[in-house]
Scaffold this motif. Structure first.
Motif, PDB file in Angstrom:
ATOM      1  N   PHE A  90       0.890  -1.069  -0.009  1.00 22.47           N
ATOM      2  CA  PHE A  90       0.135   0.178  -0.233  1.00 22.47           C
ATOM      3  C   PHE A  90       0.785   1.208   0.036  1.00 22.47           C
ATOM      4  O   PHE A  90       0.632   2.054  -0.744  1.00 22.47           O
TER       5      PHE A  90
ATOM      6  N   GLY B  67       2.435   2.186  -2.896  1.00 23.17           N
ATOM      7  CA  GLY B  67       1.595   2.521  -4.057  1.00 23.17           C
ATOM      8  C   GLY B  67       1.195   1.452  -5.125  1.00 23.17           C
ATOM      9  O   GLY B  67       0.608   1.656  -6.184  1.00 23.17           O
ATOM     10  N   GLU B  68       1.299   0.526  -4.552  1.00 22.14           N
ATOM     11  CA  GLU B  68       1.129  -0.913  -5.404  1.00 22.14           C
ATOM     12  C   GLU B  68      -0.514  -1.216  -5.238  1.00 22.14           C
ATOM     13  O   GLU B  68      -1.149  -1.916  -6.167  1.00 22.14           O
ATOM     14  N   THR B  69      -1.064  -0.800  -4.126  1.00 18.64           N
ATOM     15  CA  THR B  69      -2.568  -0.944  -3.968  1.00 18.64           C
ATOM     16  C   THR B  69      -3.179   0.153  -3.563  1.00 18.64           C
ATOM     17  O   THR B  69      -2.346   1.078  -3.131  1.00 18.64           O
ATOM     18  N   THR B  70      -4.306   0.435  -3.602  1.00 16.98           N
ATOM     19  CA  THR B  70      -5.019   1.774  -3.536  1.00 16.98           C
ATOM     20  C   THR B  70      -5.865   1.709  -1.903  1.00 16.98           C
ATOM     21  O   THR B  70      -6.131   2.643  -1.492  1.00 16.98           O
ATOM     22  N   THR B  71      -6.036   0.319  -1.447  1.00 18.22           N
ATOM     23  CA  THR B  71      -6.698   0.238  -0.118  1.00 18.22           C
ATOM     24  C   THR B  71      -5.843  -0.503   0.656  1.00 18.22           C
ATOM     25  O   THR B  71      -5.112  -1.372   0.169  1.00 18.22           O
TER      26      THR B  71
ATOM     27  N   GLY C 149      -8.130   4.231   2.665  1.00 18.39           N
ATOM     28  CA  GLY C 149      -6.975   4.743   1.540  1.00 18.39           C
ATOM     29  C   GLY C 149      -6.105   5.703   1.966  1.00 18.39           C
ATOM     30  O   GLY C 149      -6.126   6.089   3.127  1.00 18.39           O
ATOM     31  N   THR C 150      -5.453   6.322   1.075  1.00 20.53           N
ATOM     32  CA  THR C 150      -4.407   7.205   1.698  1.00 20.53           C
ATOM     33  C   THR C 150      -4.938   8.675   2.247  1.00 20.53           C
ATOM     34  O   THR C 150      -4.225   9.239   3.028  1.00 20.53           O
ATOM     35  N   THR C 151      -6.124   8.959   2.170  1.00 21.69           N
ATOM     36  CA  THR C 151      -6.569  10.199   2.495  1.00 21.69           C
ATOM     37  C   THR C 151      -6.831   9.810   3.852  1.00 21.69           C
ATOM     38  O   THR C 151      -7.393  10.961   4.599  1.00 21.69           O
TER      39      THR C 151
ATOM     40  N   GLU D 249       5.988  10.418   1.186  1.00 24.05           N
ATOM     41  CA  GLU D 249       5.935   9.312   0.266  1.00 24.05           C
ATOM     42  C   GLU D 249       6.869   8.255   0.712  1.00 24.05           C
ATOM     43  O   GLU D 249       8.199   8.693   0.633  1.00 24.05           O
TER      44      GLU D 249
END
Length: 207
Positions: A150, A153-157, A179-181, A188
């Protein structure tokens, strides 16, 4: 708290004076913080910031962290683990990862930090937490391999599980994807680097 005195540094981490916490955030002055991540061979833990916090209320963050005051050594930062999470640990029980720099610019502040990063191999259970509710409202964890993917950046959740704790002793279980938010916007790859260090240097794992 905003009037606490901290050391101020230039970009080369040379001390150039002191200032209040309010001033360093207002002017974007470089200062020191202490980060302690709770991890074990399977999981990395995050705190849920209290909804009462001025900055990033309700977001997921480093397990325990705080500003180093001008009169403190880096190792003094271990007090944050006791203050925020209620865990009594000794500086000899944590593993020093090193120092990194983080810059976060938000509506309220310019936060330029030299972060002293430590890892605590956490083998206790959920009952060991005694949270400082004005700072932390819960603790959750994610599997190391999923968290690494995650934060690369390989997955979004990312699937998290844990508890939100309440002053009356009650707690509510949390199981959900985020998620990232939902995270404080640290640099990063920072958390991915923490996980990589933990795997290789503490638990002798390979990705």
């Amino acid at each position: 708290m905003e009037q606490e005195i901290v050391k101020v540094f230039n970009e080369q981490h040379e001390q150039i004076g002191t200032a209040t916490r309010a001033e360093v955030h207002e002017k974007g002055l470089w200062h020191e913080t202490f980060h302690c991540w709770l991890v074990n061979e399977d999981y990395i833990y995050f705190q849920i910031r209290s909804s009462q916090k001025k900055d990033y209320p309700g977001l997921l963050d480093i397990t325990a962290a705080g500003h180093l005051l001008a009169i403190e050594t880096v190792e003094s930062g271990i007090r944050e683990v006791k203050e925020e999470l209620g865990l009594q640990i000794d500086v000899h029980e944590v593993v020093k990862m090193g120092m990194t720099s983080c810059s976060i610019v938000s509506e309220n502040m310019i936060d330029n930090e030299f972060c002293h990063v430590y890892i605590y191999p956490f083998e206790h259970d959920w009952d060991s937490f005694d949270l400082q509710y004005e700072e932390v409202s819960g603790v959750v964890r994610a599997r190391l391999n999923e968290a690494e993917a995650f934060f690369l950046g390989e997955t979004t959740t990312l699937n998290i599980e844990g508890y939100e704790y309440f002053p009356d002793g009650q707690r509510v279980k949390i199981v959900r994807p985020v998620g990232t938010t939902q995270f404080v916007p640290y640099r990063e790859l920072y958390v991915a680097q923490v996980i990589k260090f933990t795997r290789e240097k503490i638990f002798n794992q390979t990705s």
